[in-house]
Design an enzyme around this catalytic site. Structure first.
Site, short mmCIF file in Angstrom:
data_model
loop_
_atom_site.label_atom_id
_atom_site.label_comp_id
_atom_site.label_asym_id
_atom_site.label_seq_id
_atom_site.Cartn_x
_atom_site.Cartn_y
_atom_site.Cartn_z
CD GLU A 82 -15.25 4.49 -2.84
OE1 GLU A 82 -15.91 5.58 -3.55
OE2 GLU A 82 -13.54 4.62 -2.29
CD GLU A 137 -9.60 0.97 -2.38
OE1 GLU A 137 -9.45 2.33 -1.81
OE2 GLU A 137 -10.14 0.72 -2.42
#
Ligand code: G3I
Length: 376
Positions: A161, A266
Site C-alpha cells: 500500500e 485479499e
C-alpha cells in the site's frame, strides 16, 4: 457358501462400478481441486487458526486451500515486542502450519505505513531518526525476518500500500524519512536475503485507473533497476456494487502486461451499505448507525444470491486470465473472522466471505466451484 461368495463378489463389483461412476461424474468439491493447475487458492489465517484453537476452521482450511497468508502474524507490530526485540512465536507457528499442510506460504508484509510501531521511526528521545538510520533498521528487519524463513516462505509482500488513490506515492513515514527509493531498497534487500523468494508489490483499489497507473509505473521502475519483481497483488476488497467483471478483467490484463503475474491477495465482497467507497484504507472510521448494519440476523436470500453471482463473476475473470494469475486468496475463512465486521464501522455484521458464521459453505462457495465446472 458358494452362492454367498458370488453374492459378495457381485456386491463388491457393483460397489466398485458405482464408486467409479461416481468418481468420474463427481465435480470437484474443494476450491484447491477446482482450480488445480490454474492458480493457488489461498486464505488469510488468524491467531486461533494458526495455533490450532479453531480446530474446525483448520479442518476447512486444510481441506479447501493450498496457500496461506498470515492476517496479522508477520506484521512489524506483531513480531517486534519492543524496539529491536523480536518475538517469532506466532510467526514460527504460522510457517510450520503451512509447511505441515504443504501449502504455498505467503509472507505479509515487510514495509507498510500501518501496524508499524512508532518507535521504528524514532530515536530514544522520540525524535525522528535520519534517512540512514531508518534504512539501516529496514535492512536489519528484512534480513532478520526474510533470512529466518529463507526457503520456507515462498512469496513476500515486500511493500504494501505505498500508493495514494490518485497513483502518487503515499507520504508515509517511510517516504518522508527515506524518500521514494525506500521501495527500491526494500526490494533489493529482500532479493539479496532470499534470491529464490517471489517478490510482490501489494495494494488495494488497483481497479481504479489512476491508482493502477501508479502501480504500473512502480513496477516498471523496479524492473528498470533490475529488480525481478514477480507479482503484483491486487487486494480486491470489493463490494457487490463494484468493480464490474469488465473492470476487474481490464485490471488483471493491464497489470500483467508489465510482465509480472497477478495475484488477488485479499478478496472479500462487502454486502453492507458502503461507507468506504471502494477504499480499504485501514485508517478510515465511521460511526455506528443501524441503517449501516441491515442484516444482523442473517443475509436475505436475494442478497445471498447476489453475493454468489458476484463471486462467480470475479472467479470467471480469474479463470479466463489463469495464464497470468498466480493466486487468489480470500481475506479470512468465515464471516465471523472478517475484519470487515469492524471496519470502517465497528460491530457490524458483514457476510463477505464463502463460509458463514456457523462455518457452513454459502451458495457463493458452490458458485465459485461451478465456474470451472461450467467452463469445461
Ligand atoms: O491483537 C489485539 C488485541 O490484543 C486487542 O485486544 C484488540 C483490541 O482492539 O486489538 C487486537 O489487534 C487488532 C488486530 O487486527 C488483530 O485482531 C487490531 O486492533 C486491528 O487493527 C487489526 O486489524 C487488522 C488490520 O489489517 C490492521 O491494519 C485486521 O485484522 C487485518 O485483517 C487487516 O488486514 C489488512 C491487510 O494487512 C492489508 N490490506 C488491508 C487489510 C484490511 O484492512
Amino acid at each position: 457358501m458358494f452362492s454367498s461368495r458370488i453374492l459378495t463378489i457381485t456386491a463388491l463389483l457393483a460397489a466398485t462400478i458405482a464408486a467409479g461412476a461416481q468418481t468420474a461424474a463427481q465435480p470437484p468439491t474443494t476450491l484447491k481441486d477446482a482450480y488445480k493447475g490454474a492458480f493457488y487458492v489461498g486464505v488469510a489465517i488468524n491467531t486461533p487458526q494458526i495455533t490450532g484453537k479453531d480446530a474446525a476452521g483448520d479442518d476447512v482450511i486444510v481441506a479447501q486451500f493450498n496457500s496461506v497468508t498470515p492476517e496479522n502474524a508477520l506484521k512489524w507490530e506483531n513480531i517486534l515486542s519492543k524496539p529491536g526485540v523480536y518475538d517469532f512465536t506466532l510467526a514460527d507457528k504460522y510457517v510450520a502450519f503451512g509447511e505441515k499442510h504443504h501449502m504455498f506460504i505467503v509472507g505479509h508484509n515487510l514495509v507498510w505505513h500501518a501496524q508499524t510501531p512508532e518507535s521504528v521511526f524514532q530515536d530514544e528521545q522520540g525524535k525522528p531518526i535520519s534517512r540512514d538510520a531508518l534504512l539501516q533498521r529496514l535492512r536489519d528487519h528484512i534480513f532478520t525476518v526474510v533470512g529466518r524463513y529463507k526457503g520456507r516462505i515462498q512469496s513476500w509482500d515486500v511493500v504494501n500500500e505505498a500508493l495514494n488513490d490518485d497513483g502518487t506515492l503515499r507520504k508515509s513515514k517511510w517516504e518522508q524519512i527515506i524518500g521514494d527509493d525506500y521501495i527500491l531498497k526494500a526490494f533489493e534487500w529482500v532479493h539479496e536475503a532470499d534470491p529464490q523468494v517471489e517478490l510482490n508489490y501489494n495494494d488495494y483499489s488497483l481497479e481504479n485507473p489512476a491508482k493502477r497507473a501508479g502501480a504500473i509505473a512502480l513496477v516498471k521502475n523496479l524492473q528498470a533497476h533490475g529488480i525481478p519483481i514477480a507479482v503484483v497483488g491486487n487486494q480486491a476488497h470489493v463490494s457487490l456494487r463494484s468493480p464490474t467483471a469488465e473492470v476487474e478483467d481490464q485490471t488483471v490484463k493491464e497489470l500483467a502486461a508489465t510482465g509480472v503475474k497477478v495475484a488477488i491477495t485479499e478478496l472479500d465482497i462487502d454486502v453492507l451499505p458502503e461507507v468506504s467507497w471502494g477504499s480499504a484504507d485501514v485508517n478510515l472510521r465511521a460511526a455506528r448507525d443501524p441503517k449501516l448494519d441491515p442484516y444482523p440476523n442473517g443475509l436475505p436470500d436475494a442478497v445471498q444470491k447476489e453475493l454468489a453471482q458476484k463471486y462467480a463473476s470475479l472467479f470467471e475473470v480469474y479463470w479466463k486470465n489463469r495464464a497470468v494469475m498466480s493466486r487468489v486468496t480470500l481475506w479470512g475463512l468465515s464471516d465471523a473472522d472478517s475484519w470487515r465486521n469492524n471496519w470502517p464501522v465497528p460491530g457490524r455484521t458483514d457476510d463477505c466471505l464463502l463460509w458463514n458464521r456457523k462455518l457452513q459453505p454459502k451458495p457463493a462457495f458452490q458458485a465459485v466451484i461451478d465456474v470451472v465446472k461450467k467452463a469445461q
